[in-house]
Structures are given as structure tokens and as C-alpha cells.
Design a protein around this motif. Structure first.
Motif, PDB file in Angstrom:
ATOM      1  N   LYS A  10       0.930  -1.365  -0.055  1.00 53.21           N
ATOM      2  CA  LYS A  10      -0.101  -0.166  -0.115  1.00 53.21           C
ATOM      3  C   LYS A  10       0.683   1.290  -0.007  1.00 53.21           C
ATOM      4  N   GLU A  11       1.888   1.299   0.758  1.00 54.79           N
ATOM      5  CA  GLU A  11       2.780   2.398   0.895  1.00 54.79           C
ATOM      6  C   GLU A  11       3.383   2.622  -0.615  1.00 54.79           C
ATOM      7  N   LEU A  12       3.863   1.497  -1.361  1.00 52.38           N
ATOM      8  CA  LEU A  12       4.455   1.815  -2.486  1.00 52.38           C
ATOM      9  C   LEU A  12       3.531   2.300  -3.488  1.00 52.38           C
ATOM     10  N   ALA A  13       2.538   1.894  -3.339  1.00 49.78           N
ATOM     11  CA  ALA A  13       1.245   2.294  -4.173  1.00 49.78           C
ATOM     12  C   ALA A  13       0.901   3.707  -4.110  1.00 49.78           C
ATOM     13  N   VAL A  14       0.828   4.209  -2.759  1.00 47.66           N
ATOM     14  CA  VAL A  14       0.701   5.417  -2.472  1.00 47.66           C
ATOM     15  C   VAL A  14       1.926   6.196  -3.067  1.00 47.66           C
ATOM     16  N   ARG A  15       3.268   5.873  -2.986  1.00 49.01           N
ATOM     17  CA  ARG A  15       4.492   6.672  -3.491  1.00 49.01           C
ATOM     18  C   ARG A  15       4.305   6.717  -4.960  1.00 49.01           C
ATOM     19  N   LEU A  16       3.870   5.458  -5.820  1.00 50.08           N
ATOM     20  CA  LEU A  16       3.655   5.762  -7.115  1.00 50.08           C
ATOM     21  C   LEU A  16       2.849   6.502  -7.870  1.00 50.08           C
ATOM     22  N   ALA A  17       1.361   6.559  -6.802  1.00 49.79           N
ATOM     23  CA  ALA A  17       0.452   7.500  -7.260  1.00 49.79           C
ATOM     24  C   ALA A  17       0.746   8.932  -6.678  1.00 49.79           C
ATOM     25  N   LEU A  18       1.588   9.179  -5.932  1.00 52.90           N
ATOM     26  CA  LEU A  18       2.097  10.617  -5.976  1.00 52.90           C
ATOM     27  C   LEU A  18       3.238  10.861  -6.829  1.00 52.90           C
ATOM     28  N   THR A  56       8.854   7.215  -9.501  1.00 58.08           N
ATOM     29  CA  THR A  56       8.902   6.389 -10.801  1.00 58.08           C
ATOM     30  C   THR A  56       9.162   4.962 -10.315  1.00 58.08           C
ATOM     31  N   GLY A  57       9.164   3.924 -11.433  1.00 63.05           N
ATOM     32  CA  GLY A  57       9.494   2.865 -10.969  1.00 63.05           C
ATOM     33  C   GLY A  57      10.970   2.490 -10.445  1.00 63.05           C
ATOM     34  N   LYS A  58      11.856   3.242 -11.140  1.00 61.63           N
ATOM     35  CA  LYS A  58      13.241   3.319 -10.693  1.00 61.63           C
ATOM     36  C   LYS A  58      13.299   3.684  -9.314  1.00 61.63           C
ATOM     37  N   ASP A  59      12.442   4.932  -8.804  1.00 60.54           N
ATOM     38  CA  ASP A  59      12.666   5.183  -7.299  1.00 60.54           C
ATOM     39  C   ASP A  59      12.234   4.037  -6.455  1.00 60.54           C
ATOM     40  N   ILE A  60      11.238   3.458  -6.734  1.00 57.83           N
ATOM     41  CA  ILE A  60      10.475   2.329  -6.019  1.00 57.83           C
ATOM     42  C   ILE A  60      11.606   1.254  -5.931  1.00 57.83           C
TER      43      ILE A  60
END
Lengths: 116, 872
Positions: free
Chosen positions: B778-786, B789-793
Motif C-alpha cells: 500500500k505504501e508503495l502504491a501511494v508513492r507511485l500514485a504521488l 517512478t519505477g526506478k525510485d521504487i
């Protein structure tokens, strides 16, 4: 988990001694033991009767008493307990210890008497 | 004590006791009720009052029941049942944890079974600690010959003369053929045994009887079987005695079976034991070879004194060595006689250490899995705490589950050991005789595996227990996810760092041993081993005197030379790349030794064209051709080390005299004569025509084409000349490989173990990253939504595992240092602590770890934020 201690109005550890003492009078069953203790103490010692049975079991495992099944006067099956020699020895030991303890407590509780 | 026993007894009949108690209570309530009624109480009320006075009958019964058996036995069974259910419910978790521990326990058990056979297990005889192995040397001035055997006659007279010791003679024949018992013949190893062998050793019979004095010389030959072959070929038939069989075609008769005993030579356990007197019938070719000796010393006899007295006895029965000084050494033989135990001691101990490290990896790995499981079961534990379970009980639950996993792993591990141990042992041939230590998969090994499993379970459960004790009750009760996750992450990180550290250790060891083998492979032996065959013969008893022995050897030389594919033949006493060696002293005119040691040189008596056959380069002067060897003057060739030590240079040495009468005619290059590790030693080569002739000789022949074919035809050619000669054939390359078997054993073991450690720790890392990605979805999803980028993740997810790996690598460095110190004696041209190579290993590990972590991290980057966030 957690063991519940039997509710009893007795000093801890005295139940075993009372049972052994009762059995010095001869062979008797569990109910008889309870009655005996109640009578002799003039109903002061209110033992929860159920707590006798774990105690009897424990004493038996310790080899202080022995039991066998027999028939009561009105021909009903009942388990009779009797003191073993090592139980008799054990009782003697606890009795004298107990007497010392009671004596000591009495002396502490009535210091005035002892100085007079 | 009695109390405990009574309680245990009570546990076994607890069903009956419980019934009796119920009846007793029932009776009590009845009596009380009757009494109350008699006192005038209403019957209904009386029942209730009786019950009140009694208290809770169920609790009474429970309390009493607790006294039967070991207090916690019942609850233990509960925990066991529950644990089994829990493991059954998540089969994939269970399978992975079991597999991981099984690899660790299995490899450890495999190496232990080898260590047990080589180093630990005593012979199945009476008082094995009294047994000693006999070895003797005969000194002729400077030269020393090793003697390990005595004739059967000699043994008898030694036994008669020695009141302080008893002797056991034995000789092992590798190629026996047991037939004539209804099925096809079977290859067996035979031990020829002296008269009182079984009596002196104190072996017990499993069936029938064992051999005694009176069996010597009987026909058909009385034989004793080992328990193993008795079971495998005779179906453990109790009426085995007087069974007629054949041994190498000779009629024989089984008299009995030895209990758990397979002869006294540890590395070549025997299947059949035969009186030594029958050796001439069973294997005529080796009939003249003597027996090796074990000595049983009474405990009060000092071994130094015994050595002296046995030396005297031995020289009396060995007329060949009457002019020599005999020295005897007695070494511990409680685990049987062995030539291989001493050289294998160190590699096997190192193997145990390495496999112990792998076991730690496996424990940490399983521990990580259990911890993850524990975290996901917080809810369940919360419920149990809420209804009154103590920490102790929960802890026990965790340990029991770990024990269940480890128990299954131990069973699987024993299977792994059963399959792997013989393979592993196959990597350590030593010398030309087969190395066939008996591996036993018995209760000892099972006990060892069980102990390992228990230890492993405690270690593996440790992390979860620490978590359980650290987290306060409210955390568990409220299922406070954030606190739990934080705690779990720390535990997982520690476990992964430990795995990486241990893996580094193993990888460094494997790399160092592999480099050692490569370095040794690059060593120029100083001769060309390719295509050279080696045939060593023992011509004892083949020729009556020295002149005919010379003629005999000349004949052998001719036979080999005229065999197909042979281009050049020469000979020397022991050959090259073996442990046998002859040494001598030299006197050089005009040179005075500083110490006695300065006069010692290695002495080779050589046949014609020695240097040409082996392609040892000649640096100066001439070789030892037939002309030089046959000339009136005594001549020798020396090596460079010799020339430079005594004469300063190669050129100076030619033409000089040694020992007054011997002229140096040439100088050859230094070579490795014994092993590839040898420093160059001073060596002198003297032609056989000018040297004493001994019965032992090794022919070295250069061949063309298929080497093993050439070897076979050369052996056939010798057999055609003398069918009874004792001989052994091999190739020089094989002999070089054999000298490296210790290094190869450790290298193979370390490589396999480090591969396993890598796989385990990568799997652990992968699982941890995958789990944390799932947790942080969920946290990662929020980051992606905000807008991440995939690289950041990927970077975010990878950061922690890589940091942990790095920490693990740093922690592993002291361990790597320690392991290199242990390996030091086996290393060759590898620095004991080589920072660059450790760095390379570390980087390699890091790369593998990165790949393992990248996989789940990449998946994290592909999370669809919309879907993920909507789903909650």
C-alpha cells in the motif's frame, strides 16, 4: 495456563497434615476424612470438600497414604485410604514442625505475656 | 525419584484413574446429600447444598489429573498436535524450511560419517585402546628402508618369544572372488589373518565360530564372513557354518560370521577373513609377501620399552636386515591400522569446520522463515494471550514447531548424507590402493543428526522467541502492525547478515582452495609426466641371489621395452611422486659441512636413459647412458640444487668427485620428486649397474597413443614372463593427481558448501524482500500514485537488503580470516589473508545478492496504484 490454588480457610500446607492426622484413626474414605476434620475442629475448619481429593491424590503419589476399593456398610463401592509407614513418619515430622511454628507465632503475637 | 515414577505410571492408566475419581466424587456427593436429608433438609435443596460444599468437581478433577504423568506431558501433546496442524496448513512454508535445514543437517551428517570412519570409530574388538600398529625402519648407514611386514613364520616365533605383547598379522587382498553359494560370484576384499588373530583381538562371533590356530593349513580353506556380506549374500542365515563356497576358485568352507568387524585395516574393510596359510592357494602371486602387524600391549607396558624389545625380536626373525639397525615405532591402532588416517586428519577436520558453517547458514535461513511466519501469526498468539496463555507456553509452542521442522529435516538430511557421503569420499583417493573407509549409517549417525536437529531448532526458533519476549502484550493483543513489522524487519536483517557472513567464509575458502589446485596444476614438475606409465614390482623371492636378481630385472626391462606403444623404459627404486624415498650422505673433497644435515642428499638408483625417458633436461655434461653405466669408473648425475650447494654453480660440478670414488658426469635440472609442493632438494642419480640391487623396483616407461592401453599391454607382457610377480601399474599423471587428493577433497567440499550457502542465503534474501514488498504494497502504491517512478521504487526496496548484505560481508571478514588460517597448511601460492581476493569474493556475493533482491523489487515497481488502493 496458571494453576488455581484451592480456596481454603486453612494455613497453606496444613491440609495434607490434617488428612494424615485423620487417617491415624484408621482406614476411612474421602467423605469420612472430611467429616472427621469438620467434627473435631467444631466446624471451625471449613475445608472446601472438593480440595480434599487432589490432596489425597498427591499424598498417594508421594507414597504417604495408600488406597483400595472396598464396600461401605450399606454395600456401596468406596475408596478407602490408609496411612503408610512412611506417611506416619512424615506426619510426625510435620507435626513437630507445625508445633514449633505455632509456638513461635504465638510468642510473637503475645509479647506482653512472655515478659510478665 | 519414586514420586516421578509413580506419576509416570499414573499417566499410563490415567483413563482408569479418572473414572475412579469421578466415582469417588459421585459417592462423596451422595453421602453428603443423604446426611443433609437425614438432618431434615429438603432433597432438592440437599443436592445443591452438597454440591456447594464440595466446590467445582471439574476443577478438582483437572487439578488431580495434572498430577498424573510429567506435569506438562499432556499440554506437550497438545502443543505437538497443534504444531503439526499449523505446519500442515502451510505446506510450502514447511517444505522450504525443512529443505533448508535438511541441506544443512545432511551435509553435516555426511562429513561427520566420513570423520567417524576415518578419525573416530574404534574397532569392534575387545579393549581397542591396547592395540598399536607396528612400523619398522632398517638403517644402512645413511639409507633407511621402511619395513612394515614380517613372514608368518617370523610372526610365530615373535609371538612365542614376547610375553609382554601379543601380535596380530594381517594382509589385505583387494580382488577376491567369492563363489559357489548358489548365486553368481561376488567380488570381495579378503583379509589374510594370522593364527591367533581373533583370540588376540577379542572379536565376537555373530554366528558359527571364528578362526583359531587349528584352522591353519586346512583344506577346504575355513573362512569367516563379515556381518555385511553375510546379510547381503547369505540373507543372514543363522545356519551358515559348514557352508561350502569357493574363494578365487579354491574350495573353502564358511565357519562363522564376525560381529560388526571387517578386519583391522580401516581404509580397506574386508568381507572375508582367511587363515594366512591359505594365501598361497587364494592368491599365489602375493604368497611371498609378509604380514603387517598389530601389537596388543598390556596397559602397564611402556611403549618405548616395548618398541625396543620388539625391535630385537624383529631383527632376529628378519635375516635380510641382520646388518641393519632396526627401529620400531608403535602407533595407536585403536581405530584399526591405517596409512590414510594421518594424511586425511587435517582435511577431514577442516571439512567438519566448513560444514558447520553451512549448518549455521541453514539455521539462520530457517530462522528467518520461522520469524516471518511468527509475524504473520501475531493475531493467533494475541488470542492465546488473551485467553490466558503465558509467554512460556507460547515460547514452547514456537520451539516445538521448530523441532517438528528440524525433525523432518533430520530425517531428510540422513537421506542426503547417505547419498552424498560415498560421493564425497570418492574424491579422496590416496596412493594407489583404494580408499574405502566403511561409512556406517547407524544409530550413532542418527543420534548425531537428532542432536544437530535439536540445536538447529533452538537457533532457528531463537529469533521468533526474542521477538515474542521483546514485544509487549498490548502490541500483540492489538495486532499493532507497525511495531510488529519494525521488529520483524530488524530480526530478519540480523539473520540475513549472518547468512551472508557465513556464505562469505565458505566462498573465500572455496576460492582459496580452487586457486591452490590451479596453482599446483601450473607447477612444472621438472619432468614430463604425460604418457608415462609406472609399474612398481616387488621381486621378493623371485631370484635366489643378487646376480640372478639383476638378470631378472634386466629381463623385465626388456619385456616392457618390447611391449607395443612403449618408446623408452627406465627404472628407479620407488618412482616419482610417491612417498618412498632413499637418502644418503655425501663427502665432497675440500668442502666441510656446517651441520650433519648438509651431507644428506636424495639418492636415486636409476636404470638406463632415465633422464631421456622422463624428459628431465640436462643442464651440463652428459647423461647416464649404457656406456657410462657400464664403464669401469663409478659415475653419477646430480641436480642443480646439488651442484649449486656443494660446488657453487652448475658448470663447476661436472667432473668433480663425490665420496672419493664417484665422478659427476652431468647436471640435470631440479624437479619435484615427491610432491609438487617440494622445495628443490639435492639429488644424486647413480646407475643401477653400480648400486646395490633391492627387490623393489619401479619401471617408468614413455608411451605413445592411449596410455591406459599401453599400461595394460605392458602388464600383460610382464605376466607372460612371470605370472607370480607382485606388481602394480598406474600412470605418472595419476600419481601426481593422487598427491593432490587432500587439496581436491577440501576444494570440492568447500565449493559444494559455498554453492549451497549462496543458494540458501539468496533464497533467504529473496524471501525477505518479497515479503516486505507484500507488506509495504500500500505504501508503495501511494508513492507511485504521488509520482514516484519505477526506478525510485526499485531503489527504495533495494536499499535495505543491499545495506544488510554489505554489513554481513563486513562481519564475515574476521571469519574469513580465521578460515584461511585453518586452511593455511593446504594452500599453495595463496596468501593466507589476501584482501583483494576476499574483496573479489565479497563483490561476487554482493552481485548475486543484488540479483536475488532485484527480482521482487522489480515486481514492486509494477504495482498498479489504482487497483491496489481501490482494493482496500
Amino acid at each position: 495456563m496458571g494453576k488455581t490454588t484451592p480456596k481454603q480457610d486453612l494455613l497453606p500446607g496444613t491440609l495434607d497434615m490434617l488428612i494424615l492426622k485423620a487417617l491415624t484413626r484408621g482406614v476411612m474414605h474421602g467423605y469420612g476424612t472430611a467429616e472427621h476434620i469438620r467434627h473435631l475442629s467444631d466446624d471451625v475448619l471449613q475445608v472446601e470438600e472438593g480440595s480434599l481429593y487432589p490432596a489425597l491424590q498427591r499424598l498417594q503419589l508421594q507414597g504417604l497414604i495408600a488406597s483400595e476399593w472396598g464396600h461401605s456398610v450399606n454395600n456401596r463401592r468406596a475408596r478407602y485410604y490408609r496411612l503408610t509407614p512412611s506417611g506416619r513418619k512424615h506426619l510426625g515430622l510435620t507435626e513437630s514442625n507445625f508445633a514449633r511454628l505455632i509456638g513461635a507465632i504465638t510468642r510473637v503475637m503475645k509479647p506482653a505475656e512472655s515478659t510478665r | 525419584m519414586l514420586y516421578t515414577i509413580r506419576r509416570l505410571l499414573a499417566w499410563f492408566c490415567r483413563g482408569r484413574l479418572d473414572d475412579e475419581l469421578r466415582e469417588e466424587i459421585q459417592r462423596h456427593l451422595e453421602l453428603r446429600r443423604e446426611q443433609l436429608i437425614a438432618g431434615g433438609m429438603d432433597p432438592c435443596e440437599a443436592s445443591a447444598a452438597a454440591r456447594r460444599a464440595f466446590g467445582n468437581p471439574t476443577r478438582v478433577r483437572e487439578e488431580t489429573r495434572d498430577m498424573w504423568g510429567i506435569p506438562s506431558l499432556d499440554s506437550l501433546m497438545q502443543d505437538l498436535r497443534y504444531g503439526t496442524r499449523v505446519l500442515w496448513r502451510s505446506p510450502s512454508f514447511t517444505a522450504v524450511a525443512v529443505l533448508s535445514l535438511a541441506l544443512g543437517i545432511g551435509s553435516t551428517a555426511a562429513v561427520f560419517s566420513i570423520a567417524d570412519a576415518v578419525l573416530f570409530r574404534p574397532l569392534a574388538v575387545g579393549a581397542p585402546q591396547e592395540l598399536h600398529e607396528f612400523r619398522a625402519t632398517a638403517g644402512f648407514g645413511a639409507a633407511v628402508k621402511h619395513l612394515n611386514s614380517v613372514s608368518a613364520e617370523g610372526l610365530r616365533s615373535m609371538s612365542r618369544a614376547a610375553e609382554f605383547a601379543q601380535f596380530v598379522g594381517f594382509r589385505t587382498l583387494d580382488d577376491g572372488l567369492l563363489g559357489g553359494h548358489g548365486s553368481e560370484s561376488q567380488a570381495v576384499r579378503v583379509e589374510l589373518v594370522s593364527d591367533a588373530y581373533f583370540d588376540v583381538l577379542g572379536v565376537r562371533a555373530r554366528a558359527g565360530r571364528l578362526l583359531t590356530h587349528s584352522d591353519a593349513g586346512l583344506v577346504p580353506v575355513p573362512i569367516v564372513l563379515s556381518e555385511r556380506i553375510w546379510r547381503s549374500r547369505f540373507a543372514a542365515d543363522a545356519k551358515i557354518d559348514n557352508r561350502p563356497v569357493t574363494l578365487n576358485g579354491t574350495p573353502a568352507i564358511v565357519v562363522g560370521v564376525a560381529r560388526a568387524f571387517r578386519g583391522v585395516l580401516a581404509e580397506r574393510p574386508a568381507d572375508v577373513m582367511v587363515p594366512a596359510a591359505a594365501g598361497a592357494l587364494i592368491d599365489p602371486a602375493t604368497a611371498s609377501t609378509g604380514l603387517r602387524l598389530l601389537v596388543r600391549l598390556r596397559p602397564e607396558v611402556a611403549s618405548a620399552l616395548a618398541e625396543q624389545r620388539i625391535a630385537t625380536l624383529y631383527s632376529e626373525v628378519s635375516p635380510d636386515w641382520s646388518d641393519a639397525e632396526i627401529r620400531v615405532s608403535l602407533t595407536d591402532a585403536s581405530r584399526g591400522a591405517s596409512d590414510a588416517r594421518e594424511p586425511l586428519h587435517q582435511p577431514v577436520v577442516i571439512g567438519l569446520a566448513l560444514v558447520g558453517v553451512l549448518l549455521l547458514v541453514a539455521c539462520a535461513n530457517a530462522g528467518g522463515l520461522l520469524l516471518t511466519r511468527f509475524t504473520s501469526r501475531t493475531g493467533e498468539f494475541g488470542v492465546r494471550i488473551a485467553i490466558g496463555a503465558g509467554r512460556g507456553r507460547l515460547m514452547r509452542q514456537l520451539i516445538i514447531e521448530a523441532l517438528l521442522v528440524a525433525g523432518m529435516a533430520a530425517a531428510a538430511g540422513l537421506l542426503v548424507a547417505y547419498l552424498a557421503a560415498p560421493l564425497l569420499l570418492g574424491f579422496i583417493p590416496l596412493g594407489s590402493s583404494p580408499l574405502d573407509f566403511e561409512l556406517r549409517f547407524d544409530w550413532r549417525l542418527a543420534g548425531f543428526a537428532a542432536a544437530l536437529a535439536a540445536g538447529a531448532a533452538l537457533i532457528a526458533a531463537g529469533a521468533s522467541i526474542v521477538r515474542l519476549l521483546q514485544s509487549d502484550t498490548s502490541t500483540i493483543l492489538t495486532h499493532n502492525t507497525r511495531a510488529i513489522v519494525r521488529g520483524r524487519r530488524r530480526g530478519t536483517e540480523i539473520l540475513i547478515a549472518a547468512q551472508v557472513a557465513c556464505a562469505l567464509l565458505l566462498v573465500v575458502a572455496a576460492a582459496a582452495m580452487t586457486r591452490t589446485l590451479i596453482n599446483l596444476g601450473r607447477v612444472d614438475p621438472g619432468f614430463d609426466p604425460a604418457g608415462v606409465i609406472v609399474i612398481s614390482v616387488d621381486a621378493s623371492g623371485r631370484a635366489p641371489d643378487e646376480a640372478s636378481l639383476r638378470a631378472y630385472f634386466a629381463q623385465l626391462h626388456e619385456r616392457i621395452a618390447s611391449a607395443p606403444q612403449i618408446t623408452r623404459v627406465s627404472s628407479t627404486q620407488f618412482g616419482l611422486m610417491t612417498t618412498g624415498a632413499t637418502t644418503g650422505t655425501v663427502e665432497i673433497p675440500g668442502w666441510s659441512p656446517v651441520s650433519d644435515e648438509d651431507r644428506w642428499v636424495r639418492l636415486f638408483w636409476v636404470g638406463p636413459e632415465f633422464f631421456e625417458a622422463l624428459r628431465m633436461p640436462l643442464l651440463a655434461g652428459s647423461s647416464l647412458g649404457r656406456a657410462e653405466a657400464a664403464g669401469p669408473e663409478r659415475v653419477a648425475v646430480v641436480n642443480r640444487a646439488f651442484a649449486e650447494f656443494y660446488f657453487g654453480s652448475v658448470a663447476n660440478a661436472v667432473g668433480r668427485m663425490v665420496n672419493r670414488k664417484v665422478r659427476i658426469v652431468g647436471v640435470t635440472a631440479d624437479a619435484h620428486y615427491g610432491t609438487l609442493r617440494d622445495e628443490p632438494v639435492r639429488a644424486m642419480f647413480v646407475p643401477y649397474t653400480q648400486a646395490p640391487t633391492r627387490t623393489v623396483r619401479t619401471f617408468l616407461a614413455r608411451t605413445t597413443g592411449d596410455t591406459s592401453g599401453a599400461l595394460r599391454s605392458a602388464l600383460v607382457a610382464i605376466r607372460a614372463y612371470d605370472s607370480k610377480l607382485t606388481m602394480k601399474g598406474t600412470t605418472l599423471s595419476d600419481q601426481i593427481a593422487t598427491t593432490l587428493s587432500r587439496e581436491r577433497f577440501v576444494a570440492v567440499l568447500a565449493s559444494v558448501l559455498s554453492a549451497l550457502a549462496l543458494v540458501l542465503s539468496c533464497a533467504g534474501l529473496y524471501a525477505a524482500v518479497a515479503y516486505s514488498v507484500a507488506e509495504r504494497r500500500k505504501e508503495l502504491a501511494v508513492r507511485l500514485a504521488l509520482g514516484a517512478t519505477g526506478k525510485d521504487i526499485v531503489r527504495l526496496v533495494l536499499r535495505d537488503p543491499l545495506r544488510v548484505t554489505l554489513i554481513g560481508l563486513l562481519l564475515g571478514i574476521p571469519g574469513a580470516y580465521a578460515i584461511m588460517r585453518t586452511l593455511a597448511a593446504l594452500l599453495f601460492d595463496v596468501a593466507p589473508f589476501d584482501i583483494p581476493s576476499i574483496a573479489v569474493c565479497g563483490l561476487a556475493l554482493m552481485a548475486v545478492a543484488a540479483v536475488a533482491a532485484l527480482w521482487p523489487a522489480r515486481r514492486a515497481a509494477t504495482i498498479n496504484p489504482q487497483e491496489c488502493l481501490k482494493s482496500t
